[in-house]
Enzyme design. Sequence first.
Site, mmCIF file in Angstrom:
data_model
loop_
_atom_site.group_PDB
_atom_site.id
_atom_site.type_symbol
_atom_site.label_atom_id
_atom_site.label_comp_id
_atom_site.label_asym_id
_atom_site.label_seq_id
_atom_site.Cartn_x
_atom_site.Cartn_y
_atom_site.Cartn_z
ATOM 1 N N ARG A 77 11.004 -36.478 -11.605
ATOM 2 C CA ARG A 77 11.462 -35.266 -11.414
ATOM 3 C C ARG A 77 11.366 -34.692 -9.852
ATOM 4 O O ARG A 77 10.356 -34.468 -8.997
ATOM 5 C CB ARG A 77 11.273 -34.119 -12.664
ATOM 6 N N HIS A 121 15.704 -25.422 -8.176
ATOM 7 C CA HIS A 121 14.105 -25.117 -8.178
ATOM 8 C C HIS A 121 14.293 -23.911 -7.189
ATOM 9 O O HIS A 121 13.627 -24.182 -6.569
ATOM 10 C CB HIS A 121 13.385 -26.373 -7.979
ATOM 11 N N GLU A 166 13.010 -23.099 -14.683
ATOM 12 C CA GLU A 166 12.550 -21.989 -15.111
ATOM 13 C C GLU A 166 13.311 -20.815 -14.317
ATOM 14 O O GLU A 166 13.146 -19.635 -13.962
ATOM 15 C CB GLU A 166 11.125 -21.948 -14.328
ATOM 16 N N ASN A 291 7.781 -26.825 -19.061
ATOM 17 C CA ASN A 291 6.535 -26.663 -18.358
ATOM 18 C C ASN A 291 5.271 -26.274 -18.950
ATOM 19 O O ASN A 291 5.604 -24.271 -19.251
ATOM 20 C CB ASN A 291 7.197 -25.588 -17.378
ATOM 21 N N TYR A 293 1.432 -24.854 -19.129
ATOM 22 C CA TYR A 293 0.229 -25.034 -17.796
ATOM 23 C C TYR A 293 -0.804 -24.037 -19.037
ATOM 24 O O TYR A 293 -1.860 -24.052 -19.027
ATOM 25 C CB TYR A 293 0.840 -23.522 -17.463
ATOM 26 N N GLU A 351 6.453 -30.004 -17.203
ATOM 27 C CA GLU A 351 5.559 -30.198 -16.242
ATOM 28 C C GLU A 351 4.117 -29.496 -16.940
ATOM 29 O O GLU A 351 4.712 -28.589 -17.765
ATOM 30 C CB GLU A 351 6.049 -29.130 -15.394
HETATM 31 O O1 IFM Z 1 5.059 -25.095 -8.847
HETATM 32 C C1 IFM Z 1 5.052 -24.402 -9.732
HETATM 33 C C2 IFM Z 1 6.539 -24.695 -9.882
HETATM 34 O O2 IFM Z 1 7.350 -25.034 -8.719
HETATM 35 C C3 IFM Z 1 6.932 -24.576 -11.157
HETATM 36 N N1 IFM Z 1 6.527 -24.206 -12.181
HETATM 37 C C4 IFM Z 1 4.570 -24.117 -12.268
HETATM 38 C C5 IFM Z 1 4.210 -24.726 -11.087
HETATM 39 C C6 IFM Z 1 2.643 -24.404 -10.958
HETATM 40 O O3 IFM Z 1 2.875 -22.953 -10.402
#
Ligand code: IFM
Length: 450
Positions: A77, A121, A166, A291, A293, A351
């Site tokens: 990606r 992006h 995002e 995505n 985290y 992500e």
């Molecule tokens: O680096 C970023 C990415 O561009 C978008 N999602 C979160 C990542 C980590 O902060």
Amino acid sequence: MSEPIFPESFLWGAATSAYQIEGQPLADGAGPSIWHRFAHNPGRIANGDSGDLACDHYHRYRDDIALMSELGLGVYRFSIAWGRVLPEGRGRVNQPGLDFYRRLIDTLLEHGIQPMPTLYHWDLPCALYDRGGWLAPDSPGWFADYAELVFRALDDRVPIWITLNEPWITAMLGHLDGSLAPGHRDLFEAPQVAHHQLLAHAAAVAVYRGVGRHQIGIALNLEPQHPATPSDADRAAATRQDLILNRWFLDAVLCGRYPDELPGLFGPAWPEGAELELVGAGIQTDFVGVNYYSRGLVSAAHQAPAPYVSRVPPDPSRVTAMGWEIHPPGLTEILCRLKDDYGNPPVYVTENGAAFADPPPLDGEIADPERIDYLRTHIRAAHDALRAGVDLRGYLVWSLLDNFEWAEGYAKRFGIIGVDHQTQQRIPKQSARFYREVIRSRGASLVPGA
Ligand code: IFM
């Protein structure tokens, strides 16, 4: 060795974005983006860093693809920089920019790696920003025209497209909190920018139905919001944060409407008529890119002024270098929610990964046990969701390379491959070796005792 636990069709990959890795943002006739402008505005980026050189992927993409091939990636990606293709954002096409992405894609295909381009992006062409950017009512149309041009040029070789990355971040951190480009702080702008991006996604998908033949989706930053205590006040606060962080975009993209409670949260800042416009746009998606985290831990006592999201500071012994809590079950939870509340659409984890303060290389390799642990526990969490019946089609690590982490510059390292930004040398990390083995064994190496 145990048996594979992921299906053969499961796609394993890694993700990056244009401004974060390519470097040379103005090369070969490209127009500047808001990130180029923002990064050159003193004081905006840690250490005064910028994406001027980044990972020099614009010149080194062939070597980087060879590294992807060694890892055994099935999908990569990346994002297309709008201003490389259309320097003014619309109108005149810059053929060398389009040719760069065609070469990149062809090289991926030669290595048996499926390209998964993201059309946007965060690097909006300055020429469009100067006409109002995402606040302009014309912005969904600008995006759809750009998307059509790229689809017509590249869809013959691209199996999976992503429209936007995002959009919540662009709206809330770009236009309300101001920490990311374009750096505005205006409550009235945030919902307008979000709305126009959702209309842009809808318009691009509608165009794609006419000219494209593959799959198209959107990548959303999603995270469960948990109350810090079982009190009614904390539970209500968590519900409110969930509405703003998750349901805003999930309801829009998967149900074609905004949650009823959302306009009230923004009060007079909510764009008039947005609900009807969204329904009228007939928004669709073939899949959702998640995505993931971290999760949010919410307490009524820590609430920021409406509608902003704030979290209880996490336990410092369980955070990444970004200060984000490490919480693998949150990935299972958010994936299962897509199944339970939204009719089980196809999903990719587009992500997932972590920044840690990696040590200097030793014997040509970087030891990053914390990242290995993060990946191991999160890939297992993704597998838990698969077992629970989620239509999960793939998992992509963020990120392939240490890169330009926006306002944090190069100090925060997310790569499974290290980059010395002085020499541009690529340095393997142990997490890359770990991930290669996960891919090769289709998850068998994750089974305890394997
Ligand atoms: O680096 C970023 C990415 O561009 C978008 N999602 C979160 C990542 C980590 O902060």
